[in-house]
Design a protein around this motif. Structure first.
Motif, PDB file in Angstrom:
ATOM      1  N   ILE A  25      48.124  57.901  70.774  1.00 41.66           N
ATOM      2  CA  ILE A  25      49.186  56.955  70.403  1.00 41.66           C
ATOM      3  C   ILE A  25      50.515  57.687  70.218  1.00 41.66           C
ATOM      4  CG2 ILE A  25      49.967  55.383  68.595  1.00 41.66           C
ATOM      5  CD1 ILE A  25      46.959  54.608  68.265  1.00 41.66           C
ATOM      6  N   ALA A  26      50.490  58.805  69.473  1.00 41.31           N
ATOM      7  CA  ALA A  26      51.727  59.562  69.244  1.00 41.31           C
ATOM      8  C   ALA A  26      52.268  60.116  70.558  1.00 41.31           C
ATOM      9  CB  ALA A  26      51.470  60.692  68.253  1.00 41.31           C
ATOM     10  N   GLY A  27      51.378  60.613  71.415  1.00 41.09           N
ATOM     11  CA  GLY A  27      51.817  61.137  72.709  1.00 41.09           C
ATOM     12  C   GLY A  27      52.439  60.057  73.573  1.00 41.09           C
ATOM     13  N   ALA A  28      51.842  58.870  73.586  1.00 42.45           N
ATOM     14  CA  ALA A  28      52.398  57.755  74.365  1.00 42.45           C
ATOM     15  C   ALA A  28      53.762  57.342  73.812  1.00 42.45           C
ATOM     16  CB  ALA A  28      51.434  56.575  74.340  1.00 42.45           C
ATOM     17  N   TYR A  29      53.878  57.307  72.503  1.00 39.34           N
ATOM     18  CA  TYR A  29      55.157  56.960  71.870  1.00 39.34           C
ATOM     19  C   TYR A  29      56.225  57.992  72.235  1.00 39.34           C
ATOM     20  CZ  TYR A  29      58.490  55.746  68.192  1.00 39.34           C
ATOM     21  OH  TYR A  29      59.616  55.388  67.510  1.00 39.34           O
ATOM     22  N   LEU A  30      55.894  59.270  72.141  1.00 33.15           N
ATOM     23  CA  LEU A  30      56.844  60.328  72.506  1.00 33.15           C
ATOM     24  C   LEU A  30      57.199  60.272  73.988  1.00 33.15           C
ATOM     25  CD1 LEU A  30      55.482  63.397  70.513  1.00 33.15           C
ATOM     26  CD2 LEU A  30      57.602  62.137  70.094  1.00 33.15           C
ATOM     27  N   PHE A  31      56.210  59.946  74.821  1.00 33.33           N
ATOM     28  CA  PHE A  31      56.453  59.859  76.253  1.00 33.33           C
ATOM     29  C   PHE A  31      57.452  58.746  76.561  1.00 33.33           C
ATOM     30  CE2 PHE A  31      55.378  58.981  80.694  1.00 33.33           C
ATOM     31  CZ  PHE A  31      55.353  60.268  81.208  1.00 33.33           C
ATOM     32  N   ILE A  32      57.279  57.608  75.884  1.00 35.29           N
ATOM     33  CA  ILE A  32      58.200  56.485  76.085  1.00 35.29           C
ATOM     34  C   ILE A  32      59.596  56.853  75.609  1.00 35.29           C
ATOM     35  CG2 ILE A  32      58.732  54.128  75.335  1.00 35.29           C
ATOM     36  CD1 ILE A  32      55.651  53.657  75.312  1.00 35.29           C
ATOM     37  N   LEU A  33      59.685  57.494  74.445  1.00 36.18           N
ATOM     38  CA  LEU A  33      60.984  57.882  73.892  1.00 36.18           C
ATOM     39  C   LEU A  33      61.673  58.970  74.712  1.00 36.18           C
ATOM     40  CD1 LEU A  33      60.384  57.932  70.035  1.00 36.18           C
ATOM     41  CD2 LEU A  33      61.547  56.201  71.397  1.00 36.18           C
ATOM     42  N   SER A  34      60.898  59.770  75.410  1.00 31.34           N
ATOM     43  CA  SER A  34      61.486  60.899  76.144  1.00 31.34           C
ATOM     44  C   SER A  34      61.905  60.520  77.562  1.00 31.34           C
ATOM     45  CB  SER A  34      60.504  62.068  76.186  1.00 31.34           C
ATOM     46  OG  SER A  34      59.382  61.722  76.968  1.00 31.34           O
ATOM     47  N   GLY A  35      62.084  59.244  77.815  1.00 32.33           N
ATOM     48  CA  GLY A  35      62.452  58.784  79.152  1.00 32.33           C
ATOM     49  C   GLY A  35      63.717  59.428  79.680  1.00 32.33           C
ATOM     50  N   THR A  36      64.735  59.598  78.852  1.00 30.80           N
ATOM     51  CA  THR A  36      65.992  60.209  79.291  1.00 30.80           C
ATOM     52  C   THR A  36      66.113  61.648  78.815  1.00 30.80           C
ATOM     53  OG1 THR A  36      67.096  59.346  77.334  1.00 30.80           O
ATOM     54  CG2 THR A  36      67.191  57.993  79.335  1.00 30.80           C
ATOM     55  N   ALA A  37      65.123  62.140  78.098  1.00 31.25           N
ATOM     56  CA  ALA A  37      65.156  63.512  77.577  1.00 31.25           C
ATOM     57  C   ALA A  37      64.757  64.496  78.675  1.00 31.25           C
ATOM     58  CB  ALA A  37      64.202  63.630  76.391  1.00 31.25           C
ATOM     59  N   ARG A  40      60.735  68.838  79.750  1.00 25.80           N
ATOM     60  CA  ARG A  40      59.781  69.540  78.881  1.00 25.80           C
ATOM     61  C   ARG A  40      59.267  68.633  77.755  1.00 25.80           C
ATOM     62  NH1 ARG A  40      64.425  73.104  76.661  1.00 25.80           N
ATOM     63  NH2 ARG A  40      64.956  71.911  74.827  1.00 25.80           N
ATOM     64  N   PHE A  41      60.074  67.686  77.284  1.00 25.08           N
ATOM     65  CA  PHE A  41      59.615  66.750  76.245  1.00 25.08           C
ATOM     66  C   PHE A  41      58.541  65.814  76.802  1.00 25.08           C
ATOM     67  CE2 PHE A  41      63.893  67.708  74.435  1.00 25.08           C
ATOM     68  CZ  PHE A  41      63.437  68.312  73.270  1.00 25.08           C
ATOM     69  N   GLN A  42      58.705  65.423  78.059  1.00 26.96           N
ATOM     70  CA  GLN A  42      57.683  64.597  78.688  1.00 26.96           C
ATOM     71  C   GLN A  42      56.384  65.390  78.872  1.00 26.96           C
ATOM     72  OE1 GLN A  42      59.647  63.269  82.243  1.00 26.96           O
ATOM     73  NE2 GLN A  42      60.691  61.586  81.185  1.00 26.96           N
ATOM     74  N   LEU A  43      56.501  66.671  79.184  1.00 26.39           N
ATOM     75  CA  LEU A  43      55.314  67.519  79.306  1.00 26.39           C
ATOM     76  C   LEU A  43      54.603  67.672  77.962  1.00 26.39           C
ATOM     77  CD1 LEU A  43      56.367  70.401  81.732  1.00 26.39           C
ATOM     78  CD2 LEU A  43      54.696  68.595  82.114  1.00 26.39           C
ATOM     79  N   ILE A  44      55.380  67.840  76.881  1.00 27.45           N
ATOM     80  CA  ILE A  44      54.780  67.952  75.541  1.00 27.45           C
ATOM     81  C   ILE A  44      54.045  66.658  75.189  1.00 27.45           C
ATOM     82  CG2 ILE A  44      55.303  68.131  73.066  1.00 27.45           C
ATOM     83  CD1 ILE A  44      57.585  70.073  73.878  1.00 27.45           C
ATOM     84  N   ALA A  45      54.684  65.518  75.471  1.00 23.39           N
ATOM     85  CA  ALA A  45      54.049  64.221  75.190  1.00 23.39           C
ATOM     86  C   ALA A  45      52.766  64.066  76.009  1.00 23.39           C
ATOM     87  CB  ALA A  45      55.022  63.089  75.489  1.00 23.39           C
ATOM     88  N   ALA A  46      52.811  64.460  77.285  1.00 24.21           N
ATOM     89  CA  ALA A  46      51.627  64.364  78.128  1.00 24.21           C
ATOM     90  C   ALA A  46      50.529  65.301  77.621  1.00 24.21           C
ATOM     91  CB  ALA A  46      51.990  64.692  79.576  1.00 24.21           C
TER      92      ALA A  46
END
Length: 195
Positions: A25-37, A40-46
């Motif tokens: 859940i936290a990873g999915a939330y971070l992935f959604i939030l990191s859309g414009t980031a 590397r933030f998308q990789l951390i979320a994944a």
């Protein structure tokens, strides 16, 4: 409820599933939030999502391995005097509990890994049962082993199985073949050493 009734390994599994779901859940939330980031933030979320998935896969593998090991253990007790009737067999592989009756030979096998019980009895020793909530208690005419408890998944399953046991106490029921007292000794020979 006594402290001994709490299954510590069950608590560990529940907590592990909670951590795994939190990661997903936290990873999915971070992935959604990191859309414009940055990427590397998308990789951390994944990576967090994958970690949660790996934890769940490992838990399922451990649980399945324990269940298969318990099934092998209980099937090892089958012999000429014990081949349980499917309607008179309960197996809780998840908690290491087993109760089976061979209605042809009149033999009973009880296994509880939690309580370190491996017992073989004959139906002549069976005295009755009572069902309280999800716990089925089988009673015996034996001073050294008066009861055996098995926890069921639900109260309705407990009552349903208990009603099947009523037939075994009726005057019209007799096992087709009379077992000797060797079945209890057979179970003790095959049972793993209790530490």
């Amino acid at each position: 409820m006594k402290m001994s009734d709490i299954n510590l390994s069950g608590i560990v599994y529940v907590l592990s599933y909670g951590v795994a779901l939190w990661c997903i859940i936290a990873g999915a939330y971070l992935f959604i939030l990191s859309g414009t980031a940055p990427f590397r933030f998308q990789l951390i979320a994944a990576a967090i999502i994958v970690t949660g998935g790996v934890i769940i896969c490992i838990l399922h593998g451990l649980i399945r391995r324990a269940e298969v090991k318990f099934q092998r253990l209980t099937s090892g007790f089958k012999c000429a005097d014990f081949s349980p009737n499917a309607n008179y067999e309960l197996s809780r592989n998840d908690i290491g509990g087993y109760f089976g009756i061979d209605t042809t030979h009149g033999t009973i096998l009880m296994v509880s890994l939690h309580d370190k019980i491996f017992k073989g009895k004959i139906l002549a020793d069976y005295a009755g049962y009572y069902c309280e909530g999800t716990t089925l208690t089988i009673m015996f005419n034996d001073v050294n082993f008066p009861t055996f408890e098995l926890r069921m998944r639900s109260g309705s399953k407990c009552r349903e199985f208990a009603h099947r046991l009523d037939v075994l106490k009726s005057a019209s029921y007799r096992p087709e073949k009379q077992p000797g007292n060797d079945f209890g000794m057979h179970v003790q020979r095959i049972a793993p050493p209790v530490a």
